[in-house]
Design a protein around this motif. Structure first.
Motif, PDB file in Angstrom:
ATOM      1  N   VAL A 219      49.319  54.114  46.659  1.00 10.39           N
ATOM      2  CA  VAL A 219      49.619  52.736  47.206  1.00 10.39           C
ATOM      3  C   VAL A 219      50.078  52.026  46.143  1.00 10.39           C
ATOM      4  CG1 VAL A 219      48.457  50.953  48.488  1.00 10.39           C
ATOM      5  CG2 VAL A 219      47.988  53.256  48.998  1.00 10.39           C
ATOM      6  N   THR A 220      51.102  51.162  46.144  1.00  9.62           N
ATOM      7  CA  THR A 220      51.090  50.233  45.236  1.00  9.62           C
ATOM      8  C   THR A 220      51.466  48.782  45.761  1.00  9.62           C
ATOM      9  OG1 THR A 220      52.793  51.892  43.913  1.00  9.62           O
ATOM     10  CG2 THR A 220      53.200  49.521  43.438  1.00  9.62           C
ATOM     11  N   ILE A 221      50.775  47.787  45.437  1.00  6.54           N
ATOM     12  CA  ILE A 221      50.544  46.669  45.760  1.00  6.54           C
ATOM     13  C   ILE A 221      51.361  45.681  44.897  1.00  6.54           C
ATOM     14  CG2 ILE A 221      49.024  44.658  46.608  1.00  6.54           C
ATOM     15  CD1 ILE A 221      48.679  47.240  48.539  1.00  6.54           C
ATOM     16  N   GLY A 222      52.055  44.720  45.399  1.00  3.62           N
ATOM     17  CA  GLY A 222      52.813  43.553  44.578  1.00  3.62           C
ATOM     18  C   GLY A 222      51.990  42.481  44.939  1.00  3.62           C
ATOM     19  N   VAL A 223      51.485  41.674  43.919  1.00  2.00           N
ATOM     20  CA  VAL A 223      51.181  40.247  44.209  1.00  2.00           C
ATOM     21  C   VAL A 223      51.500  39.530  42.859  1.00  2.00           C
ATOM     22  CG1 VAL A 223      49.367  40.763  45.983  1.00  2.00           C
ATOM     23  CG2 VAL A 223      48.765  40.745  43.504  1.00  2.00           C
ATOM     24  N   GLN A 224      51.477  38.193  43.025  1.00  2.00           N
ATOM     25  CA  GLN A 224      51.830  37.311  42.017  1.00  2.00           C
ATOM     26  C   GLN A 224      50.546  37.377  40.731  1.00  2.00           C
ATOM     27  OE1 GLN A 224      54.305  35.230  40.892  1.00  2.00           O
ATOM     28  NE2 GLN A 224      55.170  36.864  42.106  1.00  2.00           N
ATOM     29  N   THR A 225      49.358  37.677  41.392  1.00  2.00           N
ATOM     30  CA  THR A 225      48.273  37.703  40.318  1.00  2.00           C
ATOM     31  C   THR A 225      47.275  38.816  40.448  1.00  2.00           C
ATOM     32  OG1 THR A 225      47.874  35.171  40.636  1.00  2.00           O
ATOM     33  CG2 THR A 225      46.069  36.433  39.407  1.00  2.00           C
ATOM     34  N   PRO A 226      48.177  40.093  40.054  1.00  2.00           N
ATOM     35  CA  PRO A 226      47.471  41.340  40.259  1.00  2.00           C
ATOM     36  C   PRO A 226      45.929  41.567  39.871  1.00  2.00           C
ATOM     37  CG  PRO A 226      49.425  41.640  39.065  1.00  2.00           C
ATOM     38  CD  PRO A 226      49.256  40.117  38.943  1.00  2.00           C
ATOM     39  N   GLU A 227      45.537  40.972  38.777  1.00  2.00           N
ATOM     40  CA  GLU A 227      44.212  41.209  38.522  1.00  2.00           C
ATOM     41  C   GLU A 227      43.029  40.454  39.646  1.00  2.00           C
ATOM     42  OE1 GLU A 227      45.865  37.475  36.348  1.00  2.00           O
ATOM     43  OE2 GLU A 227      46.410  39.500  36.817  1.00  2.00           O
ATOM     44  N   ALA A 228      43.667  39.726  40.481  1.00  2.00           N
ATOM     45  CA  ALA A 228      42.801  39.031  41.453  1.00  2.00           C
ATOM     46  C   ALA A 228      42.502  40.131  42.593  1.00  2.00           C
ATOM     47  CB  ALA A 228      43.433  37.995  41.845  1.00  2.00           C
ATOM     48  N   VAL A 229      43.038  41.089  42.755  1.00  2.00           N
ATOM     49  CA  VAL A 229      43.087  42.147  43.780  1.00  2.00           C
ATOM     50  C   VAL A 229      41.834  42.805  43.596  1.00  2.00           C
ATOM     51  CG1 VAL A 229      44.027  43.783  45.081  1.00  2.00           C
ATOM     52  CG2 VAL A 229      45.354  41.900  44.495  1.00  2.00           C
ATOM     53  N   ASP A 230      40.896  43.165  44.456  1.00  2.00           N
ATOM     54  CA  ASP A 230      39.809  44.074  44.549  1.00  2.00           C
ATOM     55  C   ASP A 230      40.432  45.427  44.953  1.00  2.00           C
ATOM     56  OD1 ASP A 230      37.649  45.698  44.932  1.00  2.00           O
ATOM     57  OD2 ASP A 230      36.480  44.245  45.977  1.00  2.00           O
ATOM     58  N   VAL A 231      40.528  46.514  43.995  1.00  2.00           N
ATOM     59  CA  VAL A 231      41.339  47.507  44.144  1.00  2.00           C
ATOM     60  C   VAL A 231      40.229  48.422  45.216  1.00  2.00           C
ATOM     61  CG1 VAL A 231      42.143  49.915  43.219  1.00  2.00           C
ATOM     62  CG2 VAL A 231      42.616  47.698  42.159  1.00  2.00           C
ATOM     63  N   ASP A 232      39.062  48.407  45.027  1.00  2.00           N
ATOM     64  CA  ASP A 232      38.362  49.368  45.876  1.00  2.00           C
ATOM     65  C   ASP A 232      38.169  48.947  47.266  1.00  2.00           C
ATOM     66  OD1 ASP A 232      37.305  50.818  43.715  1.00  2.00           O
ATOM     67  OD2 ASP A 232      35.653  49.160  43.163  1.00  2.00           O
ATOM     68  N   ALA A 233      38.550  47.528  47.399  1.00  2.00           N
ATOM     69  CA  ALA A 233      38.615  46.942  48.783  1.00  2.00           C
ATOM     70  C   ALA A 233      39.928  47.690  49.565  1.00  2.00           C
ATOM     71  CB  ALA A 233      38.550  45.639  48.903  1.00  2.00           C
ATOM     72  N   VAL A 234      41.026  47.402  48.713  1.00  2.00           N
ATOM     73  CA  VAL A 234      42.087  47.960  49.186  1.00  2.00           C
ATOM     74  C   VAL A 234      42.003  49.544  49.649  1.00  2.00           C
ATOM     75  CG1 VAL A 234      44.636  48.327  48.676  1.00  2.00           C
ATOM     76  CG2 VAL A 234      43.681  46.334  48.049  1.00  2.00           C
ATOM     77  N   THR A 235      41.281  50.384  48.609  1.00  2.00           N
ATOM     78  CA  THR A 235      41.403  51.717  49.033  1.00  2.00           C
ATOM     79  C   THR A 235      40.735  52.160  50.064  1.00  2.00           C
ATOM     80  OG1 THR A 235      41.338  51.920  46.498  1.00  2.00           O
ATOM     81  CG2 THR A 235      40.385  53.580  47.758  1.00  2.00           C
ATOM     82  N   ARG A 236      39.753  51.222  50.363  1.00  2.00           N
ATOM     83  CA  ARG A 236      38.830  51.526  51.769  1.00  2.00           C
ATOM     84  C   ARG A 236      39.590  51.473  53.127  1.00  2.00           C
ATOM     85  NH1 ARG A 236      34.824  48.971  48.474  1.00  2.00           N
ATOM     86  NH2 ARG A 236      35.301  46.842  49.393  1.00  2.00           N
TER      87      ARG A 236
END
Length: 125
Positions: free
Chosen positions: A55-72
């Motif tokens: 999974v590749t997510i593109g956002v303007q502020t990558p460090e603001a994404v909780d990767v564990d939440a997306v993984t779930r």
């Protein structure tokens, strides 16, 4: 045996009022998932845990994404989530808000023995 991409889906998600990059990313993943149905596993008796999900997510502020939440958000396979600079922020100066748009690409990868598979034209069989 080599790992091959068996499906690629894209999605978009947004958070209009909270500037929540994780929420937008999760919505992008859900959007992509709603575009696909991989019946291959049930049809061929393959355990879905054999699938690696990139999974590749593109956002303007990558460090603001909780990767564990997306993984779930991913119901099948072994997920690997990467967040990169992308997506879009839409600033609403009049209301002092930023609307966040995330994009997601989901690739399902599976080890395939090429000798076990053969493409044929509809007329040949």
């Amino acid at each position: 045996m080599s790992e091959q991409r068996i499906i690629l889906e894209m999605g978009t998600g947004n958070d209009l009022y909270g500037e929540d990059y994780t929420k937008a990313a999760c919505r992008a993943v859900q959007d992509a998932l709603h575009h696909s149905s991989i019946v291959l596993f049930q049809s061929l008796g393959i355990d879905h845990r054999q699938m690696r999900v990139e999974v590749t997510i593109g956002v303007q502020t990558p460090e603001a994404v909780d990767v564990d939440a997306v993984t779930r958000e991913l119901p099948r396979g072994r997920a690997e989530v990467t967040v990169v600079h992308g997506g879009l922020n839409v600033h609403d100066e009049a209301n002092g808000q930023t609307h966040v748009i995330a994009s997601a690409a989901i690739a399902a990868m599976l080890e395939i023995e090429h000798d076990d598979w053969q493409l044929c034209s509809p007329s040949s069989g």
